[in-house]
Design a protein around this motif. Sequence first.
Motif, PDB file in Angstrom:
ATOM      1  N   UNK A  20       0.797  -1.219   0.000  1.00 34.69           N
ATOM      2  CA  UNK A  20       0.000   0.000   0.000  1.00 34.69           C
ATOM      3  C   UNK A  20       0.833   1.274   0.000  1.00 34.69           C
ATOM      4  N   UNK A  21       2.139   1.174  -0.187  1.00 40.00           N
ATOM      5  CA  UNK A  21       2.996   2.364  -0.241  1.00 40.00           C
ATOM      6  C   UNK A  21       3.213   3.014   1.107  1.00 40.00           C
ATOM      7  N   UNK A  22       3.066   2.267   2.182  1.00 40.51           N
ATOM      8  CA  UNK A  22       3.206   2.810   3.526  1.00 40.51           C
ATOM      9  C   UNK A  22       4.649   3.035   3.935  1.00 40.51           C
ATOM     10  N   UNK A  23       4.855   3.105   5.217  1.00 39.00           N
ATOM     11  CA  UNK A  23       6.183   3.347   5.778  1.00 39.00           C
ATOM     12  C   UNK A  23       6.949   2.041   5.869  1.00 39.00           C
ATOM     13  N   UNK A  24       7.639   1.693   4.815  1.00 40.13           N
ATOM     14  CA  UNK A  24       8.359   0.422   4.756  1.00 40.13           C
ATOM     15  C   UNK A  24       9.831   0.654   4.438  1.00 40.13           C
ATOM     16  N   UNK A  25      10.635  -0.252   4.931  1.00 38.87           N
ATOM     17  CA  UNK A  25      12.035  -0.262   4.542  1.00 38.87           C
ATOM     18  C   UNK A  25      12.338  -1.595   3.881  1.00 38.87           C
ATOM     19  N   UNK A  26      13.415  -1.614   3.151  1.00 38.71           N
ATOM     20  CA  UNK A  26      13.937  -2.852   2.594  1.00 38.71           C
ATOM     21  C   UNK A  26      15.351  -3.011   3.134  1.00 38.71           C
ATOM     22  N   UNK A  27      15.756  -4.238   3.347  1.00 39.47           N
ATOM     23  CA  UNK A  27      17.083  -4.520   3.882  1.00 39.47           C
ATOM     24  C   UNK A  27      17.797  -5.515   2.991  1.00 39.47           C
ATOM     25  N   UNK A  28      19.111  -5.422   2.987  1.00 34.74           N
ATOM     26  CA  UNK A  28      19.944  -6.362   2.230  1.00 34.74           C
ATOM     27  C   UNK A  28      21.124  -6.753   3.107  1.00 34.74           C
ATOM     28  N   UNK A  29      21.301  -8.049   3.284  1.00 37.69           N
ATOM     29  CA  UNK A  29      22.453  -8.530   4.040  1.00 37.69           C
ATOM     30  C   UNK A  29      23.229  -9.494   3.165  1.00 37.69           C
ATOM     31  N   UNK A  30      24.435  -9.788   3.561  1.00 38.53           N
ATOM     32  CA  UNK A  30      25.248 -10.731   2.810  1.00 38.53           C
ATOM     33  C   UNK A  30      26.039 -10.100   1.683  1.00 38.53           C
ATOM     34  N   UNK A  31      25.777  -8.828   1.414  1.00 38.42           N
ATOM     35  CA  UNK A  31      26.495  -8.137   0.348  1.00 38.42           C
ATOM     36  C   UNK A  31      27.918  -7.812   0.802  1.00 38.42           C
ATOM     37  N   UNK A  33      30.442  -8.304   4.390  1.00 37.39           N
ATOM     38  CA  UNK A  33      30.484  -9.007   5.681  1.00 37.39           C
ATOM     39  C   UNK A  33      30.083  -8.091   6.844  1.00 37.39           C
ATOM     40  N   UNK A  34      29.184  -8.576   7.670  1.00 38.92           N
ATOM     41  CA  UNK A  34      28.760  -7.918   8.906  1.00 38.92           C
ATOM     42  C   UNK A  34      28.100  -6.561   8.686  1.00 38.92           C
ATOM     43  N   UNK A  35      27.543  -6.315   7.497  1.00 38.87           N
ATOM     44  CA  UNK A  35      26.873  -5.049   7.193  1.00 38.87           C
ATOM     45  C   UNK A  35      25.477  -5.346   6.658  1.00 38.87           C
ATOM     46  N   UNK A  36      24.493  -4.555   7.103  1.00 33.08           N
ATOM     47  CA  UNK A  36      23.145  -4.620   6.564  1.00 33.08           C
ATOM     48  C   UNK A  36      22.849  -3.267   5.927  1.00 33.08           C
ATOM     49  N   UNK A  54      25.127  -6.479  13.715  1.00 28.97           N
ATOM     50  CA  UNK A  54      24.728  -6.661  15.119  1.00 28.97           C
ATOM     51  C   UNK A  54      23.791  -5.540  15.569  1.00 28.97           C
ATOM     52  N   UNK A  55      24.049  -4.316  15.138  1.00 26.46           N
ATOM     53  CA  UNK A  55      23.180  -3.195  15.502  1.00 26.46           C
ATOM     54  C   UNK A  55      21.810  -3.344  14.856  1.00 26.46           C
ATOM     55  N   UNK A  56      21.762  -3.799  13.620  1.00 22.22           N
ATOM     56  CA  UNK A  56      20.482  -3.990  12.937  1.00 22.22           C
ATOM     57  C   UNK A  56      19.679  -5.103  13.610  1.00 22.22           C
TER      58      UNK A  56
END
Length: 77
Positions: A20-31, A33-36, A54-56
């Motif tokens: 519905x175009x709301x307040x969403x985020x997208x995440x990517x990990x594995x790109x 090391x140790x970063x999202x 770890x923070x994410x």
Amino acid sequence: MNRASELGVKWRKSSYSGDNGGNCIEAASGFMPAIVLVRDSKDPEGPALAFPAAAFVAFVGAVKVGEFAEGEQYVTL
């Protein structure tokens, strides 16, 4: 096209997010090391923020237990 897209980053959106175009985020990990990477799903060609994994994970855990309940007031330092 932004740099993350050029590099083939695989984004995912929460299963709780609707289309519905709301307040969403997208995440990517594995790109990296140790970063999202995190971006606004409404602006997929816009900037992405990089967080230590770890923070994410800690942030997602806090959201799941309601630490950021709607209506709460926070002080920005």
